[in-house]
Motif scaffolding. Structure first.
Motif, mmCIF file in Angstrom:
data_model
loop_
_atom_site.group_PDB
_atom_site.id
_atom_site.type_symbol
_atom_site.label_atom_id
_atom_site.label_comp_id
_atom_site.label_asym_id
_atom_site.label_seq_id
_atom_site.Cartn_x
_atom_site.Cartn_y
_atom_site.Cartn_z
ATOM 1 N N SER A 24 -9.284 4.528 -13.348
ATOM 2 C CA SER A 24 -7.816 4.516 -13.395
ATOM 3 C C SER A 24 -7.208 5.036 -12.092
ATOM 4 N N LYS A 25 -7.830 6.048 -11.503
ATOM 5 C CA LYS A 25 -7.333 6.631 -10.253
ATOM 6 C C LYS A 25 -7.382 5.611 -9.114
ATOM 7 N N ILE A 26 -8.487 4.843 -9.058
ATOM 8 C CA ILE A 26 -8.578 3.813 -8.014
ATOM 9 C C ILE A 26 -7.586 2.686 -8.310
ATOM 10 N N PHE A 27 -7.464 2.353 -9.604
ATOM 11 C CA PHE A 27 -6.531 1.278 -9.987
ATOM 12 C C PHE A 27 -5.102 1.659 -9.600
ATOM 13 N N ASN A 28 -4.740 2.919 -9.890
ATOM 14 C CA ASN A 28 -3.371 3.348 -9.564
ATOM 15 C C ASN A 28 -3.303 4.863 -9.398
ATOM 16 N N ALA A 29 -3.412 5.314 -8.150
ATOM 17 C CA ALA A 29 -3.376 6.758 -7.869
ATOM 18 C C ALA A 29 -2.042 7.377 -8.284
ATOM 19 N N LYS A 30 -0.975 6.545 -8.315
ATOM 20 C CA LYS A 30 0.353 7.068 -8.649
ATOM 21 C C LYS A 30 0.499 7.332 -10.145
ATOM 22 N N ALA A 31 -0.497 6.932 -10.943
ATOM 23 C CA ALA A 31 -0.481 7.237 -12.371
ATOM 24 C C ALA A 31 -0.831 8.702 -12.613
ATOM 25 N N PHE A 32 -1.311 9.375 -11.565
ATOM 26 C CA PHE A 32 -1.713 10.787 -11.696
ATOM 27 C C PHE A 32 -0.909 11.702 -10.774
ATOM 28 N N ASN A 33 -0.531 11.158 -9.628
ATOM 29 C CA ASN A 33 0.217 11.930 -8.636
ATOM 30 C C ASN A 33 1.210 10.955 -8.006
ATOM 31 N N LEU A 34 2.454 11.029 -8.439
ATOM 32 C CA LEU A 34 3.420 9.954 -8.167
ATOM 33 C C LEU A 34 3.553 9.606 -6.693
ATOM 34 N N CYS A 35 3.556 10.603 -5.834
ATOM 35 C CA CYS A 35 3.769 10.325 -4.411
ATOM 36 C C CYS A 35 2.498 10.515 -3.584
ATOM 37 N N SER A 36 1.348 10.348 -4.241
ATOM 38 C CA SER A 36 0.063 10.345 -3.534
ATOM 39 C C SER A 36 0.119 9.384 -2.347
ATOM 40 N N TYR B 205 0.812 -1.224 0.000
ATOM 41 C CA TYR B 205 0.000 0.000 0.000
ATOM 42 C C TYR B 205 0.845 1.274 0.000
ATOM 43 N N ASP B 206 2.157 1.146 -0.122
ATOM 44 C CA ASP B 206 3.067 2.305 -0.156
ATOM 45 C C ASP B 206 3.008 3.139 1.127
ATOM 46 N N MET C 111 -2.349 7.681 -1.448
ATOM 47 C CA MET C 111 -3.355 6.641 -1.707
ATOM 48 C C MET C 111 -2.719 5.376 -2.298
ATOM 49 N N PRO C 112 -3.089 4.203 -1.763
ATOM 50 C CA PRO C 112 -2.563 2.954 -2.309
ATOM 51 C C PRO C 112 -2.955 2.759 -3.782
ATOM 52 N N ARG C 113 -2.171 1.923 -4.462
ATOM 53 C CA ARG C 113 -2.463 1.579 -5.861
ATOM 54 C C ARG C 113 -3.256 0.275 -5.868
ATOM 55 N N PHE C 114 -4.575 0.386 -5.704
ATOM 56 C CA PHE C 114 -5.368 -0.800 -5.381
ATOM 57 C C PHE C 114 -5.373 -1.861 -6.479
ATOM 58 N N GLY C 115 -5.482 -1.425 -7.753
ATOM 59 C CA GLY C 115 -5.452 -2.404 -8.848
ATOM 60 C C GLY C 115 -4.043 -2.906 -9.088
ATOM 61 N N HIS C 116 -3.114 -1.993 -9.148
ATOM 62 C CA HIS C 116 -1.703 -2.288 -9.371
ATOM 63 C C HIS C 116 -1.182 -3.278 -8.313
ATOM 64 N N ALA C 117 -1.595 -3.091 -7.066
ATOM 65 C CA ALA C 117 -1.119 -3.947 -5.967
ATOM 66 C C ALA C 117 -1.855 -5.288 -5.916
ATOM 67 N N GLY C 118 -2.907 -5.412 -6.723
ATOM 68 C CA GLY C 118 -3.695 -6.647 -6.692
ATOM 69 C C GLY C 118 -4.613 -6.733 -5.484
ATOM 70 N N ALA C 119 -4.913 -5.600 -4.872
ATOM 71 C CA ALA C 119 -5.790 -5.602 -3.695
ATOM 72 C C ALA C 119 -7.257 -5.661 -4.137
ATOM 73 N N LEU C 120 -7.610 -4.898 -5.155
ATOM 74 C CA LEU C 120 -8.989 -4.894 -5.669
ATOM 75 C C LEU C 120 -8.979 -5.387 -7.116
ATOM 76 N N ASN C 121 -9.967 -6.234 -7.441
ATOM 77 C CA ASN C 121 -10.040 -6.723 -8.816
ATOM 78 C C ASN C 121 -10.927 -5.806 -9.668
ATOM 79 N N GLU C 122 -11.012 -6.118 -10.942
ATOM 80 C CA GLU C 122 -11.749 -5.273 -11.893
ATOM 81 C C GLU C 122 -13.191 -5.024 -11.446
ATOM 82 N N GLN C 123 -13.855 -6.091 -11.036
ATOM 83 C CA GLN C 123 -15.268 -5.958 -10.648
ATOM 84 C C GLN C 123 -15.418 -5.072 -9.405
ATOM 85 N N GLN C 124 -14.526 -5.246 -8.445
ATOM 86 C CA GLN C 124 -14.593 -4.429 -7.217
ATOM 87 C C GLN C 124 -14.378 -2.946 -7.535
ATOM 88 N N ILE C 125 -13.431 -2.659 -8.422
ATOM 89 C CA ILE C 125 -13.173 -1.255 -8.772
ATOM 90 C C ILE C 125 -14.383 -0.666 -9.497
#
Lengths: 275, 208
Positions: B164-176, A180-181, B178-192
């Protein structure tokens, strides 16, 4: 106060807590309600029960070497002296060539002076919700902490080795990793934030840092267990989604040096009560 | 005169020494490296939390090394790479069921050493954000998302951005934060998708 009466007091405290918390849940600001309740509770603090057990353990001849900590353990204030020791740790101990927080130092004494095995102590160092009794080390830390009640934190940051631990602790608090960084600072790096309804102290400020160390060791009403700063650090890393910090390790001491050092000059109220 | 000067010099030197003794001995970068070395040595695997979690990936390293403010060139490069790796839904649909989204937003479970690895993770959303108006126990680490869709509309672009923001917040703000929920495999496509619906569906309480 004897142990039987403090045990009874503990029971009545728990009952009072249940009533008061249900009332607090309906109030607008549960944080303020809880703080008020805790202030009242601290008049008859359950932590005292653990202090008494800790004092007995401190003075008893124990372990394979059959010596007491009172006659063999120097917490930095002279042999066996607990007065003002807690608010001056972490500090550097030449005999161990390490900066140590109170719990790490007591464990070191139990191993080196009394002959206990570190792995036996580290196997289960924290009281769980199903355990009737706190581990011996928790009682000992609580007793030592009680010797600094109402004293100012005075971590010797002028000592270069302590300063190194402080600065390394500061860098540790900022270190982001894991799925989760998260770092410590994700939640504890700025003023005025909350997780859900829980206020989050900013550990970089004196006002925030003291909140991080105040009340530990503490009697935690969730589960009715006595827990130390070592446990608090452990549980932060759990929530941070990190692996586990090894018990009584340098990494934990570094963080406690950072937090306690930032609390310098502020008054430690002694073992407390936590939600 | 010489003696006086010498005495003055010695005083300055003593003052400097005293100042150095009470300040940090090493640079911030050196202490950071000491912290990393100590963490690697002093942390152990527990439950699903393996030791490798303390090792930084390139985004974490950039944020750690520059105190969450990396130089622009590095920031642009890494942010673009994170965005390029966002996996959009194959069916091109972004909106799930907002009621399911609310359940996911409420749940804070997942990824700690005490969580079971085979159970789905929650979104942890209310830990940091105000979202639905009925939930008064919300955190303030992130911005309020109340009326998120009402103020932004429900266009395909907004849907894609929100996913996209929920999937990976760092794709918009590198040091946000917020966790990268899709990227980290925490949430799947349907959950997002369910979370996107919670934020954007006009029927969601968020937009009432």
């Amino acid at each position: 106060m004897n142990i039987a009466s403090s045990g009874l007091r503990l029971l009545s405290c728990t009952a009072a807590l249940a009533l008061s918390l249900s009332a607090a849940a309906q109030a607008k600001d549960p944080n303020a309600e809880f703080e008020k309740f805790r202030a009242e509770m601290e008049e008859s603090n359950p932590a005292e029960l653990f202090e008494i057990k800790g004092e007995e353990l401190w003075k008893a001849r124990r372990g394979p070497k059959n010596v007491s900590l009172a006659e063999s353990c120097d917490l930095g204030q002279g042999m066996g002296k607990v007065e003002a020791a807690y608010v001056k740790m972490p500090r550097y101990f030449a005999d161990a060539d390490a900066v140590m927080d109170a719990e790490r130092r007591i464990v070191w004494c139990m191993v080196e002076k009394q002959g206990f095995k570190f792995d036996d102590i580290a196997k289960k160092p924290f009281q769980g919700g199903n355990d009737n009794n706190a581990p011996e080390i928790t009682n000992l830390v609580t007793y030592v902490a009680s010797g600094s009640r109402n004293m100012k934190f005075d971590i010797p940051l002028g000592d270069p080795k302590v300063r190194d631990a402080f600065e390394t602790g500061k860098a540790t608090a900022a270190y982001r990793a894991g799925p989760y960084d998260f770092s410590c600072n994700t939640c504890h790096g700025v003023d005025g934030k909350r997780i859900r309804m829980q206020n989050l102290p900013n550990l970089a400020t004196p006002e925030g840092a003291i909140k991080g160390v105040q009340g530990w060791p503490g009697y935690r009403m969730t589960g009715g267990v006595m827990l130390t700063s070592q446990w608090r650090m452990n549980d932060c890393f759990r929530q941070q989604r990190f692996p586990e910090p090894k018990y009584a390790s340098q990494a934990v001491t570094n963080l406690l040096t950072y937090m306690s050092g930032n609390s310098n000059g502020q008054i430690y109220k002694g073992p407390g009560i936590k939600r | 005169m010489k003696t006086l000067l010498f005495a003055a010099g010695a005083t300055v030197a003593t003052l400097l020494l005293a100042a150095c003794a009470s300040g940090p001995r090493l640079s911030e970068a050196e202490y950071r490296q000491m912290a990393i070395d100590t963490i690697k040595r002093d942390f152990q695997a527990k439950g699903q939390a393996k030791h490798e979690r303390v090792t930084q990936d390139e985004v974490q390293q950039a944020c750690n090394s520059y105190l969450n403010n990396p130089p622009n060139e590095l920031m642009v490069k890494l942010t673009s790479a994170q965005l390029a790796a966002v996996k959009l839904p194959a069916d091109g649909k972004y909106l799930g069921d907002w009621k399911e989204g609310e359940k996911i937003a409420q749940s804070g479970r997942g990824f700690t050493w005490s969580d079971k690895a085979d159970e789905p993770a929650g979104g942890n959303c209310y830990n940091c954000h105000q979202i639905g108006p009925q939930e008064t126990s919300f955190g303030t680490i992130g911005p309020s998302l109340l009326a998120y869709g009402k103020t932004r509309g429900n266009s395909p672009e907004i849907q894609k951005y929100t996913y996209s923001k929920i999937f990976n917040a760092k794709a918009f703000n590198l040091c946000s934060e917020m966790p990268r929920f899709g990227h980290a495999g925490a949430l799947n496509e349907q959950q997002i998708k369910h979370l996107v619906a919670l934020l954007l569906d006009p029927a969601s309480p968020v937009n009432k």
